[in-house]
Scaffold this motif. Structure first.
Motif, PDB file in Angstrom:
ATOM      1  N   VAL A 162      99.480  50.539  48.890  1.00 57.60           N
ATOM      2  CA  VAL A 162     100.085  49.577  47.960  1.00 57.60           C
ATOM      3  C   VAL A 162      99.545  49.795  46.550  1.00 57.60           C
ATOM      4  CG1 VAL A 162     100.286  47.132  47.361  1.00 57.60           C
ATOM      5  CG2 VAL A 162     100.530  47.856  49.750  1.00 57.60           C
ATOM      6  N   ALA A 163      98.219  49.972  46.434  1.00 61.10           N
ATOM      7  CA  ALA A 163      97.609  50.197  45.120  1.00 61.10           C
ATOM      8  C   ALA A 163      98.137  51.479  44.483  1.00 61.10           C
ATOM      9  CB  ALA A 163      96.088  50.259  45.264  1.00 61.10           C
ATOM     10  N   SER A 164      98.300  52.528  45.295  1.00 60.32           N
ATOM     11  CA  SER A 164      98.826  53.796  44.784  1.00 60.32           C
ATOM     12  C   SER A 164     100.255  53.637  44.288  1.00 60.32           C
ATOM     13  CB  SER A 164      98.757  54.858  45.887  1.00 60.32           C
ATOM     14  OG  SER A 164      99.409  56.047  45.497  1.00 60.32           O
ATOM     15  N   ILE A 165     101.056  52.884  45.023  1.00 58.64           N
ATOM     16  CA  ILE A 165     102.452  52.678  44.627  1.00 58.64           C
ATOM     17  C   ILE A 165     102.535  51.831  43.362  1.00 58.64           C
ATOM     18  CG2 ILE A 165     104.556  51.445  45.326  1.00 58.64           C
ATOM     19  CD1 ILE A 165     104.156  52.584  48.119  1.00 58.64           C
ATOM     20  N   LYS A 166     101.675  50.851  43.245  1.00 56.44           N
ATOM     21  CA  LYS A 166     101.652  50.048  42.018  1.00 56.44           C
ATOM     22  C   LYS A 166     101.316  50.915  40.809  1.00 56.44           C
ATOM     23  CE  LYS A 166     100.437  45.478  43.876  1.00 56.44           C
ATOM     24  NZ  LYS A 166      99.402  44.417  43.936  1.00 56.44           N
ATOM     25  N   SER A 167     100.432  51.894  41.029  1.00 55.07           N
ATOM     26  CA  SER A 167      99.984  52.746  39.924  1.00 55.07           C
ATOM     27  C   SER A 167     100.964  53.878  39.614  1.00 55.07           C
ATOM     28  CB  SER A 167      98.615  53.345  40.266  1.00 55.07           C
ATOM     29  OG  SER A 167      98.213  54.297  39.322  1.00 55.07           O
ATOM     30  N   ASP A 168     101.439  54.561  40.668  1.00 56.82           N
ATOM     31  CA  ASP A 168     102.217  55.784  40.468  1.00 56.82           C
ATOM     32  C   ASP A 168     103.640  55.728  41.008  1.00 56.82           C
ATOM     33  OD1 ASP A 168      99.872  56.964  39.389  1.00 56.82           O
ATOM     34  OD2 ASP A 168      99.181  57.440  41.423  1.00 56.82           O
ATOM     35  N   GLY A 169     103.997  54.628  41.665  1.00 62.31           N
ATOM     36  CA  GLY A 169     105.313  54.560  42.282  1.00 62.31           C
ATOM     37  C   GLY A 169     105.343  55.269  43.627  1.00 62.31           C
ATOM     38  N   ASN A 218     112.038  52.627  65.699  1.00 65.07           N
ATOM     39  CA  ASN A 218     110.952  53.219  64.925  1.00 65.07           C
ATOM     40  C   ASN A 218     109.946  53.806  65.903  1.00 65.07           C
ATOM     41  OD1 ASN A 218     109.107  54.005  63.015  1.00 65.07           O
ATOM     42  ND2 ASN A 218     108.875  51.999  62.070  1.00 65.07           N
ATOM     43  N   SER A 219     109.696  55.099  65.777  1.00 66.73           N
ATOM     44  CA  SER A 219     108.744  55.737  66.695  1.00 66.73           C
ATOM     45  C   SER A 219     107.333  55.223  66.468  1.00 66.73           C
ATOM     46  CB  SER A 219     108.787  57.261  66.515  1.00 66.73           C
ATOM     47  OG  SER A 219     108.564  57.619  65.160  1.00 66.73           O
ATOM     48  N   ARG A 220     107.066  54.740  65.249  1.00 65.85           N
ATOM     49  CA  ARG A 220     105.734  54.219  64.921  1.00 65.85           C
ATOM     50  C   ARG A 220     105.672  52.742  65.261  1.00 65.85           C
ATOM     51  NH1 ARG A 220     103.121  53.190  60.402  1.00 65.85           N
ATOM     52  NH2 ARG A 220     101.069  54.098  60.378  1.00 65.85           N
ATOM     53  N   ILE A 221     104.778  52.373  66.201  1.00 65.49           N
ATOM     54  CA  ILE A 221     104.656  50.971  66.596  1.00 65.49           C
ATOM     55  C   ILE A 221     103.215  50.480  66.511  1.00 65.49           C
ATOM     56  CG2 ILE A 221     106.659  51.042  68.128  1.00 65.49           C
ATOM     57  CD1 ILE A 221     104.703  51.266  70.483  1.00 65.49           C
ATOM     58  N   SER A 222     102.263  51.369  66.230  1.00 67.33           N
ATOM     59  CA  SER A 222     100.855  50.971  66.190  1.00 67.33           C
ATOM     60  C   SER A 222     100.601  50.050  65.007  1.00 67.33           C
ATOM     61  CB  SER A 222      99.941  52.202  66.093  1.00 67.33           C
ATOM     62  OG  SER A 222     100.275  52.979  64.973  1.00 67.33           O
ATOM     63  N   ALA A 223      99.600  49.203  65.144  1.00 69.28           N
ATOM     64  CA  ALA A 223      99.271  48.246  64.093  1.00 69.28           C
ATOM     65  C   ALA A 223      98.821  48.976  62.831  1.00 69.28           C
ATOM     66  CB  ALA A 223      98.176  47.310  64.578  1.00 69.28           C
ATOM     67  N   GLU A 224      99.215  48.435  61.698  1.00 70.29           N
ATOM     68  CA  GLU A 224      98.857  49.018  60.411  1.00 70.29           C
ATOM     69  C   GLU A 224      97.372  48.843  60.129  1.00 70.29           C
ATOM     70  OE1 GLU A 224      99.515  51.283  57.648  1.00 70.29           O
ATOM     71  OE2 GLU A 224     101.435  50.324  58.046  1.00 70.29           O
ATOM     72  N   ASN A 225      96.720  49.914  59.679  1.00 70.89           N
ATOM     73  CA  ASN A 225      95.328  49.799  59.252  1.00 70.89           C
ATOM     74  C   ASN A 225      95.310  49.086  57.900  1.00 70.89           C
ATOM     75  OD1 ASN A 225      92.898  50.595  57.698  1.00 70.89           O
ATOM     76  ND2 ASN A 225      92.416  51.785  59.524  1.00 70.89           N
ATOM     77  N   PRO A 226      94.733  47.863  57.841  1.00 66.77           N
ATOM     78  CA  PRO A 226      94.798  47.075  56.600  1.00 66.77           C
ATOM     79  C   PRO A 226      94.211  47.792  55.391  1.00 66.77           C
ATOM     80  CG  PRO A 226      94.035  45.726  58.430  1.00 66.77           C
ATOM     81  CD  PRO A 226      94.042  47.142  58.912  1.00 66.77           C
ATOM     82  N   GLU A 227      93.110  48.497  55.578  1.00 66.93           N
ATOM     83  CA  GLU A 227      92.467  49.190  54.459  1.00 66.93           C
ATOM     84  C   GLU A 227      93.346  50.315  53.942  1.00 66.93           C
ATOM     85  OE1 GLU A 227      88.379  51.715  53.544  1.00 66.93           O
ATOM     86  OE2 GLU A 227      88.420  50.292  55.218  1.00 66.93           O
ATOM     87  N   ASP A 228      93.903  51.112  54.871  1.00 68.55           N
ATOM     88  CA  ASP A 228      94.784  52.219  54.469  1.00 68.55           C
ATOM     89  C   ASP A 228      96.046  51.691  53.788  1.00 68.55           C
ATOM     90  OD1 ASP A 228      92.991  54.015  55.465  1.00 68.55           O
ATOM     91  OD2 ASP A 228      94.083  54.396  57.335  1.00 68.55           O
ATOM     92  N   PHE A 229      96.586  50.595  54.322  1.00 73.24           N
ATOM     93  CA  PHE A 229      97.807  50.040  53.746  1.00 73.24           C
ATOM     94  C   PHE A 229      97.545  49.499  52.338  1.00 73.24           C
ATOM     95  CE2 PHE A 229     100.984  46.592  53.221  1.00 73.24           C
ATOM     96  CZ  PHE A 229     102.124  47.385  53.280  1.00 73.24           C
ATOM     97  N   ALA A 230      96.388  48.870  52.142  1.00 70.24           N
ATOM     98  CA  ALA A 230      96.034  48.352  50.817  1.00 70.24           C
ATOM     99  C   ALA A 230      95.925  49.494  49.809  1.00 70.24           C
ATOM    100  CB  ALA A 230      94.724  47.572  50.892  1.00 70.24           C
ATOM    101  N   LYS A 231      95.386  50.633  50.242  1.00 69.94           N
ATOM    102  CA  LYS A 231      95.297  51.799  49.360  1.00 69.94           C
ATOM    103  C   LYS A 231      96.687  52.316  48.996  1.00 69.94           C
ATOM    104  CE  LYS A 231      90.789  53.468  50.985  1.00 69.94           C
ATOM    105  NZ  LYS A 231      90.074  54.559  51.701  1.00 69.94           N
ATOM    106  N   ARG A 274     106.651  52.504  56.447  1.00 72.24           N
ATOM    107  CA  ARG A 274     105.372  52.144  55.827  1.00 72.24           C
ATOM    108  C   ARG A 274     105.506  52.137  54.298  1.00 72.24           C
ATOM    109  NH1 ARG A 274     100.539  55.259  54.860  1.00 72.24           N
ATOM    110  NH2 ARG A 274      98.676  53.954  55.037  1.00 72.24           N
ATOM    111  N   ARG A 275     106.190  53.139  53.763  1.00 69.17           N
ATOM    112  CA  ARG A 275     106.391  53.204  52.317  1.00 69.17           C
ATOM    113  C   ARG A 275     107.284  52.061  51.824  1.00 69.17           C
ATOM    114  NH1 ARG A 275     108.481  59.088  52.517  1.00 69.17           N
ATOM    115  NH2 ARG A 275     108.176  58.717  54.739  1.00 69.17           N
TER     116      ARG A 275
END
Length: 278
Positions: free
Chosen positions: A37-44, A22-35, A70-71
């Protein structure tokens, strides 16, 4: 098989193995990730991930993730049972070295397109592809950035001291691409690189210098794009000086289309300004 022709399927999230690379190795931004997750719960999941079908017999994941970690992680967090995925067929070589390189390229290209990769992550990816035997031009063409961009970042990754690379990976403001490129070009002694880097940190802390902005990767020119007139013609310096002189004398308000055609050599005179070539 091009990405446009890959079948789109709903794949169980439990059937997808995390990618070996995986080319992406940086730590996940918790706030962005929470958004997310919320978007996926709402819209898939609105943008599909990509997976490769595995030649699996019996139990175990039937797919390997190519990109979209990430998705996929957010879909699992949102308790989705399936996720839309573009499905690559089983690798022709059984998932050998070439298959590994192809997956790395797909992963890097997708993350670069989404601007999800830090300069350090790009450097790590480009270096890995070069170590796998890919030529500079091939990395540039397949990933979609210029050869200069690939070369600059890979050179830093290869030549910089590991302590400096660690600071780069952690987003130290002193570790800009421009500074690191100059550092490895001027100083080959890695111990001295560390000392110079620490001096740079002190200067930034004392506000003696401004951190360099990170440049955006330049996209690789499209090889299919046809030459424009600017590629085909050049401006004759003698004509240029003469035209400026005549325009100043006649007080012409602007350079017209005819003047531009004169400059590139498609006509030899401009009524009221230049009667013929001189």
């Amino acid at each position: 098989m091009s990405i446009e022709t890959l079948p789109l399927e709903q794949i169980p999230v439990t059937a997808i193995a995390d990618p070996a690379w995986n080319s992406r190795i940086s730590a996940e931004n918790p706030e962005d990730f929470a958004k997310l997750v919320a978007s996926i719960k709402s819209d898939g999941v609105r943008s599909p991930v990509m997976v490769q079908r595995l030649n699996v017999v019996g139990a175990g994941p039937g797919y390997r993730l190519v990109f979209g970690s990430r998705r996929l992680k957010a879909a699992r967090e949102a308790a989705l049972t399936t996720i839309p995925a573009l499905v690559q067929p089983v690798a022709a070589d059984g998932g050998g070295e070439q298959g590994r390189i192809d997956l790395m390229v797909e992963n890097a290209r997708e993350n670069l397109a989404r601007k999800d990769l830090t300069p350090y992550e790009q450097a790590r990816t480009f270096s890995e592809l070069r170590n796998a035997g890919m030529k500079l031009g091939d990395v540039s063409r397949r990933v979609g950035v210029t050869e200069g961009h690939v070369s600059n970042l890979a050179t830093i990754y290869i030549q910089a001291d590991p302590k400096v690379l660690t600071e780069w990976a952690h987003g130290n403001p002193a570790a800009t691409t421009g500074f690191l490129r100059d550092l490895v070009a001027k100083e080959k002694d890695k111990a001295k690189q560390v000392l110079l880097f620490k001096e740079r940190e002190k200067q930034l802390a004392a506000s003696e210098v401004e951190p360099d902005p990170e440049p955006e990767p330049d996209p690789e020119p499209d090889p299919e794009k046809k030459n424009t007139p600017a590629d085909k013609f050049h401006v004759d310096k003698g004509r240029y000086r003469l035209l400026l002189k005549r325009l100043a004398a006649t007080k012409a308000p602007a350079i017209s289309v005819a003047a531009v055609k004169y400059l590139v050599g498609t006509i030899t005179k401009i009524p009221g300004v230049i009667q013929d070539d001189e």
